[in-house]
Design an enzyme around this catalytic site. Structure first.
Site, PDB file in Angstrom:
ATOM      1  N   LYS A  87       0.857  -1.186   0.000  1.00  0.00           N
ATOM      2  CA  LYS A  87       0.000   0.000   0.000  1.00  0.00           C
ATOM      3  C   LYS A  87       0.887   1.227   0.000  1.00  0.00           C
ATOM      4  O   LYS A  87       2.012   1.194   0.516  1.00  0.00           O
ATOM      5  CB  LYS A  87      -0.888   0.012   1.259  1.00  0.00           C
ATOM      6  CG  LYS A  87      -2.134   0.850   1.101  1.00  0.00           C
ATOM      7  CD  LYS A  87      -3.150   0.114   0.229  1.00  0.00           C
ATOM      8  CE  LYS A  87      -4.566   0.486   0.505  1.00  0.00           C
ATOM      9  NZ  LYS A  87      -5.470  -0.560   0.000  1.00  0.00           N
TER      10      LYS A  87
HETATM   11  N1  GLU Z   1      -7.326  -0.121  -3.176  1.00  0.00           N
HETATM   12  C1  GLU Z   1      -8.038  -1.331  -3.476  1.00  0.00           C
HETATM   13  C2  GLU Z   1      -8.038  -2.261  -2.281  1.00  0.00           C
HETATM   14  O1  GLU Z   1      -7.865  -1.847  -1.161  1.00  0.00           O
HETATM   15  C3  GLU Z   1      -7.554  -1.996  -4.774  1.00  0.00           C
HETATM   16  C4  GLU Z   1      -6.117  -2.383  -4.765  1.00  0.00           C
HETATM   17  C5  GLU Z   1      -5.622  -2.882  -6.130  1.00  0.00           C
HETATM   18  O2  GLU Z   1      -6.418  -2.973  -7.053  1.00  0.00           O
HETATM   19  O3  GLU Z   1      -4.432  -3.150  -6.232  1.00  0.00           O
HETATM   20  O4  GLU Z   1      -8.285  -3.433  -2.415  1.00  0.00           O
END
Ligand code: GLU
Length: 421
Positions: free
Chosen positions: A111
């Site tokens: 993240k």
């Molecule tokens: N931000 C989204 C999540 O928390 C998608 C992450 C992604 O597609 O890599 O799952």
């Protein structure tokens, strides 16, 4: 911010580690395994100097946390928010590892976050921040290394700037370096609504699991952004009564059911659900305490906590957001027989279609929207049944069952690879 009720718990990282601790205990793993999984594999913090439109220089902080790579490249979104900090990004990265493993994607978890308020920044400022941050973290991201995507406060425009900055840096276009891109740059059909589609499908499955029909079901949605808005729309189309909705500015209620398409049209113009003529205003905190079949928190972490969990009167909570329920609240809700469908299952539709987008970029071949949706449903259905069966077998919550399945898969991959050196 009205939806950001302060949680008296130790914050998202504490919650994430508590969940991991419980899964490790069930699996009978040793302390060393817990420590390895509780710790991020790599963390990069960078300063991001931003020239504001008025000429002032502001130095922001950005992070990219890669929690795990045992099953493949790291994967996860980039978040913009005034309160973003390293511990929050660590928790979110850990949850991405479990989410990817649970729905069987060949990824680890990551993240990113930048401490900036996107609502009080201009488009030009956001572009400068995104480009500078991308160039700072470029050495650790890449199609086979770590693939960012949108999260709270970011969107396909931000992904386009990331793709461009990274590509210019290496001298060729790298469509697989980010997902959640605009369709014209290789984004996948069906990606924009994938998280919401998954949340809506899982809500229907959870209602059926509790012997209820989606038609006429009373549902409230906290958050009217990328996830909440379309989840409300899909569930409205399926015949549910969306009785209340909130966003950062406030909340609205109509017990007979909101006219969701009209509310979407209002929010598109007004920038908020507040002021919608077809509803009454509601105190945002009260939305969580309405008598409901399903409550869908689709905003931020820690909104259902020790202080309000006893007042939640929904039969089912479907976590559209990451980490909306603290560990303490989780325990209270289970005691009160509220079915909680955990984030790593409920909102996994987004990263599933991110994986399809990455696969399409690597194949240089575009799939039809129907194909994307069919494959999305197939993966989520398999994961739903695996979690429900495992929860029944182990007599644990859906969250603990889901985390345990994921932790087992990640540990198995790690065991097969061995510890180097
Ligand atoms: N931000 C989204 C999540 O928390 C998608 C992450 C992604 O597609 O890599 O799952």
């Amino acid at each position: 911010m009205t939806v950001m009720a302060t949680s008296p718990s130790g914050g998202p990282l504490c919650d994430a580690r508590t969940q991991l601790r419980q899964a490790v205990e069930i699996l009978g793993y040793d302390e060393g395994t817990y420590d390895m999984l509780a710790t991020s594999r790599r963390e990069v913090s960078v300063s991001v100097p931003l020239r504001r439109d008025d000429g002032r220089i502001e130095v922001l902080v950005g992070h990219r946390v890669q929690h795990n790579f045992s099953r493949g490249p790291a994967k996860g979104g980039l978040r913009f928010g005034p309160g973003v900090d390293l511990d929050e990004v660590r928790a979110l990265a850990m949850w991405m590892t479990w989410k990817c493993a649970l729905v069987d994607l060949p990824y680890g978890g990551a993240k990113g976050g930048i401490a900036i308020d996107p609502r009080s920044s201009s488009m030009a400022e956001l572009e400068r921040v995104t480009r500078r941050y991308t160039s700072e973290i470029a050495p650790v991201i890449g199609p086979d290394q770590d693939i960012p995507a949108p999260d709270v406060g970011t969107d396909e425009r931000v992904m386009a700037w990331m793709l461009d900055t990274y590509s210019v840096g290496i001298g060729r276009t790298a469509p697989a370096v980010v997902t959640g891109k605009p369709i014209a740059l290789g984004g996948s059909l069906g990606r924009a609504s994938a998280t919401s589609r998954g949340v809506a499908d899982i809500t229907v499955a959870a209602l059926a699991h509790r012997g209820r029909d989606v038609r006429g079901a009373r549902i409230a949605v906290q958050g009217f952004g990328k996830v909440g808005r379309d989840a409300a729309r899909f569930l409205h189309e399926a015949g549910a009564r969306i009785v209340a909705v909130s966003d950062v500015d406030g909340a609205v209620i109509a017990l007979e059911g909101l006219d969701v398409p009209a509310l979407v049209a209002h929010a598109a113009v007004a920038g908020t659900v507040v002021g919608f003529a077809g509803a009454d205003p509601l105190e945002p905190a009260e939305l969580l305490e309405l008598e409901l079949d399903v409550l869908i928190p689709a905003a931020v972490e820690g909104v259902i906590h020790e202080g309000n969990a006893r007042r939640v009167r929904a039969a089912i909570v479907v976590e559209g957001a990451n980490g909306p329920t603290t560990s303490e609240a989780d325990r209270i809700l289970r005691e009160r027989d509220v079915l909680v469908v955990p984030d790593i299952l409920a909102n996994s539709g987004g990263v599933i279609v991110s994986y399809f987008e990455w696969a399409q970029a690597n194949q240089t071949y575009r799939w039809s929207e129907a194909e994307v949706e069919r494959r999305l449903r197939e993966r989520m259905t398999i994961a739903w049944h695996a979690v429900v069966d495992s929860a029944a077998r182990r007599d644990v919550s859906l969250r603990l069952a889901a985390t345990t399945l994921a932790v087992e898969r990640v540990t198995e991959a790690h065991r097969l690879r061995g510890l180097y050196p």
